[in-house]
Each structure stands twice: as structure tokens, then as C-alpha cells.
Design a protein around this motif. Structure first.
Motif, PDB file in Angstrom:
ATOM      1  N   GLY A 128      35.767  68.334  27.981  1.00 59.34           N
ATOM      2  CA  GLY A 128      35.340  66.953  28.228  1.00 59.34           C
ATOM      3  C   GLY A 128      36.380  65.944  27.770  1.00 59.34           C
ATOM      4  N   LEU A 129      36.533  64.879  28.580  1.00 56.02           N
ATOM      5  CA  LEU A 129      37.508  63.829  28.268  1.00 56.02           C
ATOM      6  C   LEU A 129      36.896  62.475  28.585  1.00 56.02           C
ATOM      7  N   THR A 130      37.358  61.438  27.897  1.00 52.05           N
ATOM      8  CA  THR A 130      37.150  60.093  28.423  1.00 52.05           C
ATOM      9  C   THR A 130      38.543  59.632  28.852  1.00 52.05           C
ATOM     10  N   GLY A 131      38.612  58.445  29.433  1.00 49.28           N
ATOM     11  CA  GLY A 131      39.911  57.933  29.864  1.00 49.28           C
ATOM     12  C   GLY A 131      40.854  57.672  28.715  1.00 49.28           C
ATOM     13  N   LYS A 132      40.327  57.715  27.479  1.00 48.08           N
ATOM     14  CA  LYS A 132      41.185  57.491  26.309  1.00 48.08           C
ATOM     15  C   LYS A 132      42.000  58.744  25.963  1.00 48.08           C
ATOM     16  N   ASP A 133      41.473  59.914  26.299  1.00 46.08           N
ATOM     17  CA  ASP A 133      42.143  61.156  25.923  1.00 46.08           C
ATOM     18  C   ASP A 133      43.413  61.332  26.747  1.00 46.08           C
ATOM     19  N   GLY A 134      44.513  61.542  26.036  1.00 45.67           N
ATOM     20  CA  GLY A 134      45.802  61.705  26.726  1.00 45.67           C
ATOM     21  C   GLY A 134      46.188  60.456  27.496  1.00 45.67           C
ATOM     22  N   ASP A 135      45.597  59.295  27.131  1.00 47.78           N
ATOM     23  CA  ASP A 135      45.862  58.027  27.835  1.00 47.78           C
ATOM     24  C   ASP A 135      45.624  58.186  29.345  1.00 47.78           C
ATOM     25  N   LEU A 136      44.553  58.920  29.667  1.00 47.09           N
ATOM     26  CA  LEU A 136      44.282  59.289  31.055  1.00 47.09           C
ATOM     27  C   LEU A 136      44.030  58.087  31.975  1.00 47.09           C
ATOM     28  N   ILE A 137      43.159  57.166  31.526  1.00 45.82           N
ATOM     29  CA  ILE A 137      42.806  56.040  32.423  1.00 45.82           C
ATOM     30  C   ILE A 137      43.142  54.708  31.754  1.00 45.82           C
ATOM     31  N   ARG A 138      44.118  54.009  32.309  1.00 47.07           N
ATOM     32  CA  ARG A 138      44.411  52.644  31.876  1.00 47.07           C
ATOM     33  C   ARG A 138      43.539  51.690  32.686  1.00 47.07           C
ATOM     34  N   ALA A 139      42.854  50.792  31.980  1.00 46.66           N
ATOM     35  CA  ALA A 139      41.938  49.876  32.669  1.00 46.66           C
ATOM     36  C   ALA A 139      42.438  48.443  32.598  1.00 46.66           C
ATOM     37  N   ARG A 140      42.010  47.669  33.596  1.00 46.64           N
ATOM     38  CA  ARG A 140      42.273  46.223  33.558  1.00 46.64           C
ATOM     39  C   ARG A 140      40.925  45.535  33.791  1.00 46.64           C
ATOM     40  N   LYS A 141      40.696  44.485  33.015  1.00 49.39           N
ATOM     41  CA  LYS A 141      39.417  43.769  33.098  1.00 49.39           C
ATOM     42  C   LYS A 141      39.239  43.189  34.500  1.00 49.39           C
ATOM     43  N   ILE A 142      37.996  43.233  34.986  1.00 52.20           N
ATOM     44  CA  ILE A 142      37.782  42.638  36.315  1.00 52.20           C
ATOM     45  C   ILE A 142      36.865  41.424  36.255  1.00 52.20           C
ATOM     46  N   PHE A 143      37.057  40.563  37.202  1.00 50.42           N
ATOM     47  CA  PHE A 143      36.162  39.422  37.436  1.00 50.42           C
ATOM     48  C   PHE A 143      35.654  39.576  38.858  1.00 50.42           C
ATOM     49  N   LEU A 144      34.356  39.406  39.049  1.00 50.41           N
ATOM     50  CA  LEU A 144      33.816  39.517  40.416  1.00 50.41           C
ATOM     51  C   LEU A 144      33.866  38.159  41.094  1.00 50.41           C
ATOM     52  N   LYS A 145      34.070  38.186  42.387  1.00 51.03           N
ATOM     53  CA  LYS A 145      34.061  36.933  43.147  1.00 51.03           C
ATOM     54  C   LYS A 145      32.692  36.752  43.773  1.00 51.03           C
ATOM     55  N   GLN A 146      32.118  35.548  43.618  1.00 49.29           N
ATOM     56  CA  GLN A 146      30.830  35.291  44.278  1.00 49.29           C
ATOM     57  C   GLN A 146      30.920  33.945  44.996  1.00 49.29           C
ATOM     58  N   ASN A 147      30.552  33.937  46.268  1.00 49.34           N
ATOM     59  CA  ASN A 147      30.602  32.674  47.012  1.00 49.34           C
ATOM     60  C   ASN A 147      29.446  31.787  46.598  1.00 49.34           C
ATOM     61  N   SER A 148      29.755  30.502  46.342  1.00 44.33           N
ATOM     62  CA  SER A 148      28.646  29.587  46.030  1.00 44.33           C
ATOM     63  C   SER A 148      28.723  28.432  47.022  1.00 44.33           C
ATOM     64  N   PRO A 149      27.548  28.012  47.542  1.00 41.59           N
ATOM     65  CA  PRO A 149      27.555  26.970  48.578  1.00 41.59           C
ATOM     66  C   PRO A 149      28.110  25.642  48.057  1.00 41.59           C
ATOM     67  N   GLU A 150      27.957  25.387  46.719  1.00 42.80           N
ATOM     68  CA  GLU A 150      28.391  24.096  46.158  1.00 42.80           C
ATOM     69  C   GLU A 150      29.923  24.007  46.034  1.00 42.80           C
ATOM     70  N   ALA A 151      30.539  25.105  45.527  1.00 39.71           N
ATOM     71  CA  ALA A 151      31.989  25.063  45.291  1.00 39.71           C
ATOM     72  C   ALA A 151      32.737  25.481  46.541  1.00 39.71           C
ATOM     73  N   ASN A 152      33.973  24.948  46.724  1.00 39.59           N
ATOM     74  CA  ASN A 152      34.731  25.355  47.912  1.00 39.59           C
ATOM     75  C   ASN A 152      35.417  26.692  47.694  1.00 39.59           C
ATOM     76  N   ALA A 153      35.775  27.013  46.422  1.00 39.52           N
ATOM     77  CA  ALA A 153      36.396  28.317  46.151  1.00 39.52           C
ATOM     78  C   ALA A 153      35.347  29.260  45.585  1.00 39.52           C
ATOM     79  N   PRO A 154      35.520  30.610  45.791  1.00 39.14           N
ATOM     80  CA  PRO A 154      34.534  31.537  45.220  1.00 39.14           C
ATOM     81  C   PRO A 154      34.519  31.458  43.695  1.00 39.14           C
ATOM     82  N   GLU A 155      33.302  31.615  43.134  1.00 38.68           N
ATOM     83  CA  GLU A 155      33.130  31.546  41.677  1.00 38.68           C
ATOM     84  C   GLU A 155      33.548  32.901  41.083  1.00 38.68           C
ATOM     85  N   LEU A 156      34.224  32.888  39.920  1.00 36.51           N
ATOM     86  CA  LEU A 156      34.618  34.145  39.272  1.00 36.51           C
ATOM     87  C   LEU A 156      33.590  34.497  38.196  1.00 36.51           C
TER      88      LEU A 156
END
Ligand code: ADP
Ligand code: X2W
Length: 301
Positions: A128-156
Motif C-alpha cells: 500500500g502507498l499514498t502519493g507521499k510514498d516515494g514522492d509518487l504523486i505531486r499535487a497542485r491546489k485546484i480552484f473550480l470555475k462556476q458561472n454566475s449570472p451576476e458576474a461577467n467572468a466565472p467565479e473561482l
């Protein structure tokens, strides 16, 4: 007595038929890597035992299974016992620091070790492994995009400790596979800052299949495959058809990240992806080693 003998003979012939049916598949797949994702929703006691036996058999006939597992419902159960509610946005768990601790405990501790133990009890050699073992999985934080009728750009939307796969260093997995072990991977990544990130298991499985140049990616879930609006099983869909099914809401919830990972894996060079019902006994063997496919099969074109 005569009747019983002929019944026994018939059963023996059926068994022999099944074994010979498996032969061309074994010849085709031996030496190949298959990434198998076992989703938390399919993990009943019987299904997990049957899964473990199937994986041991694949390894014995020379196929190299690499397991990535989920555990969403199991995380939800412990959170509930601790008085916390689960919140999902676009199929991703909102993960504050306390929830991240629970995610690591459940995925890296409980679920991972249960699968490892079952495979080993059935004669395999799993690690058994997690992504930490052997530096298997490097992660980057994500932000989801959601369209909102009020704003012209998608909300993060900030989901907290939720990441996506930035890179995979598969050397530890290669080492285990070559040493005849079965790697069992929990979808936890480590960021550049050293922090743990909760990654949807389908995303990890898809990237793992790409990086390992796997012959197949097999996703075990609690649905027969991708279904249309009338509940009919769909198969052989193109990337454009998958996009359309997401856009019109036919594919929703947890099936969205699953479908996205499938599309990425196919674009990234994986030749075929199977989405199958992991609650069906011996689902993996039925899909891989018999003439009857049981779920949704998607091919790179
Ligand atoms: N079009 C669809 N076909 C099949 N399942 C779908 C579809 N759209 C949404 N789903 C849901 O997706 C679920 C599988 O995703 P998820 O709950 O994340 O499972 P897993 O734990 O296996 O990753 C199914 O149980 C089903 O409720
Ligand atoms: C970010 C995110 O949602 N992570 C998932 C990780 C586990 C998972 O993916 O489990 P299943 O495959 O059983 O759904 C979660 O916290 O539930």
C-alpha cells in the motif's frame, strides 16, 4: 446416480469452456499493465473480497495490475461520526484542514490497508502507498470555475485542500511491479509546500494509466457503466458524445470527474477504458477474460 454423474460432467465441461475462453485474452494481456480503480461505492464486503481474488488471478497469469482506490463513502461515514457533514461541489469534496486529516486516516489507513490485506490473504503480494510514498504523486491546489449570472467572468471556488495531479514519479510503482508486488495506491498527493492534498481517485487513476502507459484503465463503480437518461447502458462513445452527455446533465455528480479522467486518459495514450459495476461478483475477470463485456467500453480513436 447416473443423473448426478452427467450433471458433474456438464459442470466440468462448462468450467473447461470458461478456461479456454480466457486463454486468448491471457495471451494478449500477459506482461501488460492494467490500472484498476476501485471506487468506494462498490466496496461491499463481498465485492471487495471478489475484487481481491480477481486481482490475484490477473497477477498469476502475468498481467500487472496497479490498483488505485477511492473511499468517498467511507470518509463520509467517519466525518458523520465526528459530527461533520460532507459537502461536494462538481463531484469534489470540500476539504478543510480537519477533513484532510480524516481523508488521510480513512484512505491511507483504513481502506488502503483493508485492500492490501485482502489481496495478501488470497495469495497475492500487495504493498500500500499514498502519493507521499516515494514522492509518487505531486499535487497542485485546484480552484473550480462556476458561472454566475451576476458576474461577467466565472467565479473561482476554493475547495480547501483539494488538488489535481501535477506530476507522477512512478519509479516506486515500477520497482514494486518488477519485484512482483501489486501496488495499491490511495489518492493523496503532496504539494510543493509539503502539504497533503485530497485528489479525486478517478483523476489519479487516469493519470497513473497515462504515465504507466497502461494497456487498459478499468474503473469499478456502483453503476453498470455510463447510462443514458432512460437508464440504458451506453458504450463505444466518442469524446464529443461524452462532452455532450456532461453538457446536457445526463452525466452528473461523481460521474463527471470519472468521465473527465476517461477522456484525458484516452487523449493521453491509454488504448481503452472500461467503466464497470464493481458490485457484480468477479466483474474484473468477466470484463477482461471472457467474451461478454459487462460495462461501458471506450476506445481511443
Ligand atoms: N449518466 C450516468 N450514468 C451512470 N451513473 C451516473 C450517471 N450520472 C451520474 N451518475 C452517478 O455517478 C455515480 C458514480 O460516481 P461516484 O459516486 O463518484 O462513484 P465512485 O465511488 O465509484 O467513484 C453513480 O452511482 C451514479 O449515481
Ligand atoms: C476531492 C475528492 O472529492 N476526493 C475524494 C477522494 C476519494 C474518492 O475519490 O473516492 P471514490 O472514488 O470512492 O469517490 C473524496 O474526498 O471523497
Amino acid at each position: 446416480m447416473k443423473k448426478q454423474e452427467s450433471l458433474q460432467q456438464q459442470t466440468a465441461q462448462e468450467i473447461a469452456h470458461v478456461l479456454t475462453e480466457a486463454l486468448p485474452y491471457i495471451q494478449r494481456f500477459t506482461g501488460k499493465t492494467m490500472v484498476v480503480k476501485f471506487g468506494g461505492n462498490a466496496m461491499t464486503d463481498e465485492a471487495t473480497t471478489s475484487f481481491a481474488r480477481d486481482i490475484v488471478l490477473l497477477k498469476l497469469v502475468g498481467i500487472n495490475p496497479v490498483i488505485v482506490h477511492g473511499g468517498g463513502p467511507q470518509i463520509g461515514d467517519l466525518l458523520k461520526r465526528l459530527g461533520k457533514t460532507s459537502e461536494f461541489i462538481q463531484g469534489m469534496r470540500v476539504t478543510d484542514a480537519e477533513t484532510m486529516d480524516v481523508v488521510e486516516m480513512v484512505l491511507g489507513g483504513q481502506v488502503n490497508k483493508e485492500i492490501v490485506n485482502l489481496i495478501n490473504r488470497h495469495g497475492g503480494r500487495a504493498v500500500g502507498l499514498t502519493g507521499k510514498d516515494g514522492d509518487l504523486i505531486r499535487a497542485r491546489k485546484i480552484f473550480l470555475k462556476q458561472n454566475s449570472p451576476e458576474a461577467n467572468a466565472p467565479e473561482l471556488i476554493d475547495l480547501g485542500h483539494v488538488g489535481e495531479v501535477e506530476s507522477i514519479d512512478a519509479s516506486v510503482v515500477d520497482m514494486l511491479v518488477h519485484g512482483d508486488f501489486i501496488p495499491v495506491i490511495a489518492p493523496i498527493g503532496v504539494g510543493e509546500d509539503g502539504r497533503s492534498y485530497n485528489i479525486n481517485a478517478d483523476l489519479v487513476a487516469g493519470k497513473m494509466a497515462e504515465v504507466l502507459k497502461a494497456e487498459k484503465l478499468i474503473l469499478l463503480t456502483n453503476a453498470p457503466g455510463i447510462l443514458d437518461k432512460d437508464g440504458e447502458l451506453l458504450t463505444g462513445l466518442s469524446l464529443a458524445e461524452l462532452d455532450a452527455l456532461i453538457a446536457d446533465g445526463t452525466i452528473h455528480g461523481g460521474m463527471i470527474p470519472k468521465t473527465q479522467c476517461v477522456m484525458d486518459a484516452l487523449k493521453g495514450g491509454v488504448s481503452s477504458v472500461h467503466i464497470i459495476d464493481g458490485r457484480v461478483e468477479h466483474a474484473v475477470l468477466l470484463e477482461l477474460l471472457t467474451d461478454q463485456g459487462i460495462g461501458t467500453l471506450l476506445l481511443r480513436r
